[in-house]
Each structure stands twice: as C-alpha cells, then as structure tokens.
Design a protein around this motif. Structure first.
Motif, mmCIF file in Angstrom:
data_model
loop_
_atom_site.group_PDB
_atom_site.id
_atom_site.type_symbol
_atom_site.label_atom_id
_atom_site.label_comp_id
_atom_site.label_asym_id
_atom_site.label_seq_id
_atom_site.Cartn_x
_atom_site.Cartn_y
_atom_site.Cartn_z
ATOM 1 N N SER A 100 0.838 -1.201 0.000
ATOM 2 C CA SER A 100 0.000 0.000 0.000
ATOM 3 C C SER A 100 0.868 1.245 0.000
ATOM 4 N N GLY A 101 0.355 2.290 -0.615
ATOM 5 C CA GLY A 101 1.067 3.558 -0.652
ATOM 6 C C GLY A 101 2.062 3.687 -1.777
ATOM 7 N N GLU A 102 2.227 2.637 -2.577
ATOM 8 C CA GLU A 102 3.155 2.707 -3.701
ATOM 9 C C GLU A 102 2.574 3.550 -4.825
ATOM 10 N N SER A 103 3.447 4.107 -5.657
ATOM 11 C CA SER A 103 3.005 4.880 -6.820
ATOM 12 C C SER A 103 2.417 3.949 -7.863
ATOM 13 N N ALA A 104 1.665 4.528 -8.796
ATOM 14 C CA ALA A 104 1.110 3.743 -9.896
ATOM 15 C C ALA A 104 2.228 3.055 -10.672
ATOM 16 N N GLU A 105 3.357 3.740 -10.823
ATOM 17 C CA GLU A 105 4.486 3.152 -11.562
ATOM 18 C C GLU A 105 5.045 1.927 -10.844
ATOM 19 N N MET A 106 5.214 2.024 -9.535
ATOM 20 C CA MET A 106 5.761 0.895 -8.789
ATOM 21 C C MET A 106 4.796 -0.289 -8.787
ATOM 22 N N ILE A 107 3.509 -0.008 -8.688
ATOM 23 C CA ILE A 107 2.514 -1.081 -8.695
ATOM 24 C C ILE A 107 2.485 -1.767 -10.056
ATOM 25 N N TRP A 108 2.527 -0.975 -11.139
ATOM 26 C CA TRP A 108 2.487 -1.564 -12.485
ATOM 27 C C TRP A 108 3.777 -2.325 -12.775
ATOM 28 N N ARG A 109 4.884 -1.815 -12.304
ATOM 29 C CA ARG A 109 6.163 -2.521 -12.479
ATOM 30 C C ARG A 109 6.120 -3.866 -11.743
ATOM 31 N N HIS A 110 5.577 -3.857 -10.545
ATOM 32 C CA HIS A 110 5.456 -5.092 -9.773
ATOM 33 C C HIS A 110 4.512 -6.075 -10.466
ATOM 34 N N ALA A 111 3.432 -5.571 -11.043
ATOM 35 C CA ALA A 111 2.452 -6.436 -11.693
ATOM 36 C C ALA A 111 3.018 -7.135 -12.918
ATOM 37 N N LEU A 112 3.977 -6.507 -13.588
ATOM 38 C CA LEU A 112 4.514 -7.051 -14.838
ATOM 39 C C LEU A 112 5.976 -7.462 -14.727
ATOM 40 N N ASP A 113 6.443 -7.708 -13.514
ATOM 41 C CA ASP A 113 7.886 -7.967 -13.368
ATOM 42 C C ASP A 113 8.331 -9.273 -14.008
ATOM 43 N N PHE A 114 7.377 -10.163 -14.331
ATOM 44 C CA PHE A 114 7.775 -11.427 -14.963
ATOM 45 C C PHE A 114 8.232 -11.226 -16.404
ATOM 46 N N TYR A 115 8.018 -10.037 -16.992
ATOM 47 C CA TYR A 115 8.474 -9.784 -18.361
ATOM 48 C C TYR A 115 9.956 -9.415 -18.431
ATOM 49 N N TYR A 116 10.560 -9.098 -17.288
ATOM 50 C CA TYR A 116 11.897 -8.520 -17.323
ATOM 51 C C TYR A 116 13.015 -9.552 -17.425
ATOM 52 N N SER A 117 12.726 -10.794 -17.087
ATOM 53 C CA SER A 117 13.767 -11.817 -17.088
ATOM 54 C C SER A 117 13.903 -12.448 -18.473
ATOM 55 N N ASN A 118 15.143 -12.564 -18.937
ATOM 56 C CA ASN A 118 15.387 -13.133 -20.269
ATOM 57 C C ASN A 118 15.007 -14.606 -20.373
ATOM 58 N N ASP A 119 14.946 -15.317 -19.221
ATOM 59 C CA ASP A 119 14.596 -16.731 -19.273
ATOM 60 C C ASP A 119 13.112 -16.985 -18.999
ATOM 61 N N THR A 120 12.291 -15.932 -19.035
ATOM 62 C CA THR A 120 10.849 -16.100 -18.866
ATOM 63 C C THR A 120 10.290 -16.920 -20.022
ATOM 64 N N PRO A 121 9.577 -18.018 -19.765
ATOM 65 C CA PRO A 121 8.991 -18.808 -20.855
ATOM 66 C C PRO A 121 8.060 -17.964 -21.717
ATOM 67 N N GLY A 122 8.234 -18.036 -23.017
ATOM 68 C CA GLY A 122 7.393 -17.277 -23.936
ATOM 69 C C GLY A 122 7.883 -15.874 -24.218
ATOM 70 N N ARG A 123 9.020 -15.486 -23.636
ATOM 71 C CA ARG A 123 9.496 -14.102 -23.816
ATOM 72 C C ARG A 123 9.861 -13.814 -25.271
ATOM 73 N N SER A 124 10.497 -14.757 -25.957
ATOM 74 C CA SER A 124 10.894 -14.513 -27.348
ATOM 75 C C SER A 124 9.675 -14.322 -28.243
ATOM 76 N N GLU A 125 8.598 -15.099 -28.001
ATOM 77 C CA GLU A 125 7.371 -14.928 -28.774
ATOM 78 C C GLU A 125 6.740 -13.568 -28.479
ATOM 79 N N PHE A 126 6.794 -13.166 -27.213
ATOM 80 C CA PHE A 126 6.271 -11.866 -26.808
ATOM 81 C C PHE A 126 7.002 -10.730 -27.536
ATOM 82 N N ILE A 127 8.338 -10.766 -27.522
ATOM 83 C CA ILE A 127 9.125 -9.721 -28.178
ATOM 84 C C ILE A 127 8.902 -9.746 -29.689
ATOM 85 N N GLY A 128 8.862 -10.944 -30.264
ATOM 86 C CA GLY A 128 8.630 -11.053 -31.699
ATOM 87 C C GLY A 128 7.283 -10.489 -32.117
#
Length: 258
Positions: free
Chosen positions: A84-112
């Motif tokens: 609680s009390g986090e900025s919209a940016e911090m909350i959205w970053r936390h919600a999508l943090d699984f996109y940041y790792s290069n070994d995330t399954p499906g990441r190459s399809e996502f980028i493509g």
C-alpha cells in the motif's frame, strides 16, 4: 484530421468501430475527421467466458502475444498484493515484473509479436497516412503508445517533424518499449508525450494503476481525464459518451492549433 484506431485484445477492428459508433455519430456534420481501423495480426484462440458477449464475433485478435501461462487474473492478483502507498508506476512494475527476465517462458514470442505489430502499423502509416492522432482501447491504447514511442525515436533521428499530434486512450495502460525490453514508466523516463491527450478511465477499473501510469507519461497541462463509468470496458451510458465526444472535439481543436 486522420486518426489511427487500434482495438483491444480479444476483439477486432469491426467491433472497435461499432464500439466507437456513439462517438463518431455525434460529430458535427461537415467535419473533416477520418478514422482508419487496423486489425491486430495475432489471433487469440480462447476468451474468458465472461468476455465473450462483449468481444463480439471473431476473429479475436491482439497486438501482443503474451506468454500463455500469464492471465489477466494473475496481473490483477499481483496488483492487489502490491504494498500500500506505492506509486502507480511501482505497482504496475510489480504487476509485470515477470516480463523482465530473459529466461521467462514465452518471452521470445512476446518480443517477436511486438516487432511484427510495429511493422504492420508502420506499413499502414506509410500506405494510408500520415495520421494526426491515435485512438486506442485497452491493449490498443497501450500498443498505440508503443507505436508513438517508436515513431518519435525514428523522427528524432531523422530530424523529421512529429507525426502524431494527439491521442484518445480508453482504459489504456503504460506501454512496453518498442524492443519489448521493459515497461516505459514516468518515474524512469519522465514526461514523453508532449501533445494533447484524453484518458477515459473507470474509477473502478482493476487496472487503474496502469492507466494512471500511462497518464503520467503525458503532459499534465494538455491531458484531460474522463470517468468512463464502466470499469475497464468502453463507456456504455449516454452521458459518458457525450463527455468523450465533447473532449474528443476539443482534442482535435487543440491539435489543429498546435
């Protein structure tokens, strides 16, 4: 003026045109505003049961192929668990943090998929443009912002004038970088979109932090916010549609004066 119109994930160009009918029909006669609807290139093979009636008949398309193991419920749960009390940016970053790792399954399809959709839209701009403004809903709004980022980068390198002069975002959220490497957020990049924008945001939208993160990337002195009244969905009632129509005409006027 010409507007590039991008639909949300799970619908298609015709459905979005139908959804915007109240806005388009309410424009004064004799206006010189044209709308160009583009269909996303990637098919969504399954829809949540409660979204089928809203999505309309297929095909159900999207601009981004998100990893299949990630659902919207997962994103909403991550938002709910953010401190609680986090900025919209911090909350959205936390919600999508699984996109940041290069070994995330499906990441190459996502980028493509981002690259393919950008190539499609840039070719449409070359063939049908130039476009003065953008209208997008949900993923279409977010990906439209990604497209504008891509155009700004190219135009800056060529010392060319900025093409997009305004944008209307329905339930949009912060864009991904054109190379898919990260989400673009104001606490890292500041104000990026220095033109008139209108943001239709439902106060009860489960993804409101993403919408506020997109708003914060825009010039606060040129941004208008309208209560959508229907959560994450497009406005449904006549009063909201009238407010959007009036703000859209003001958006056009400001863009023409720029």
């Amino acid at each position: 003026m010409k507007f590039l119109c991008l639909h949300g994930a799970g619908t298609n160009a015709q459905v979005f045109q139908d959804q915007l009918e109240g806005l388009i029909l309410s424009l004064p006669p004799g206006n010189d505003i044209k709308f160009h609807f583009v269909q996303a290139p990637h098919e969504l093979t399954s829809l949540p049961f409660d979204f089928e009636a809203y999505a309309g008949s297929g095909p159900h398309m999207r601009f981004i192929e998100h990893p299949q193991w990630i659902t919207m419920d997962d994103v909403i749960e991550r938002i709910a668990k953010a401190p609680s009390g986090e900025s919209a940016e911090m909350i959205w970053r936390h919600a999508l943090d699984f996109y940041y790792s290069n070994d995330t399954p499906g990441r190459s399809e996502f980028i493509g998929s981002i690259g393919r959709s950008l190539a499609l839209l840039n070719s449409k701009i070359d063939e049908e443009g130039p476009f003065d403004g953008l209208i997008g809903y949900c993923e279409g709004a977010s990906f439209g912002a990604t497209l504008i980022l891509d155009r700004l980068r190219k135009e800056s390198s060529l010392h060319a004038p900025q093409s997009f002069k305004c944008a209307l975002f329905f339930s949009g959220y912060a864009p991904f970088a054109p190379d898919g490497s990260k989400v673009i957020l104001a606490d890292e990049y500041g104000q990026i979109f220095n033109f008139p924008t209108c943001h239709v945001i439902g106060s009860d939208d489960a993804l409101i932090d993403g919408a506020m993160a997109l708003l914060n990337l825009c010039d606060s002195g040129q941004a208008t916010v309208i209560e959508g009244g229907s959560g994450h969905l497009m406005p449904q009632d006549s009063s909201a549609l009238r407010a959007v129509s009036a703000s859209f005409l003001k958006l056009v006027e400001l863009a023409q004066q720029a």
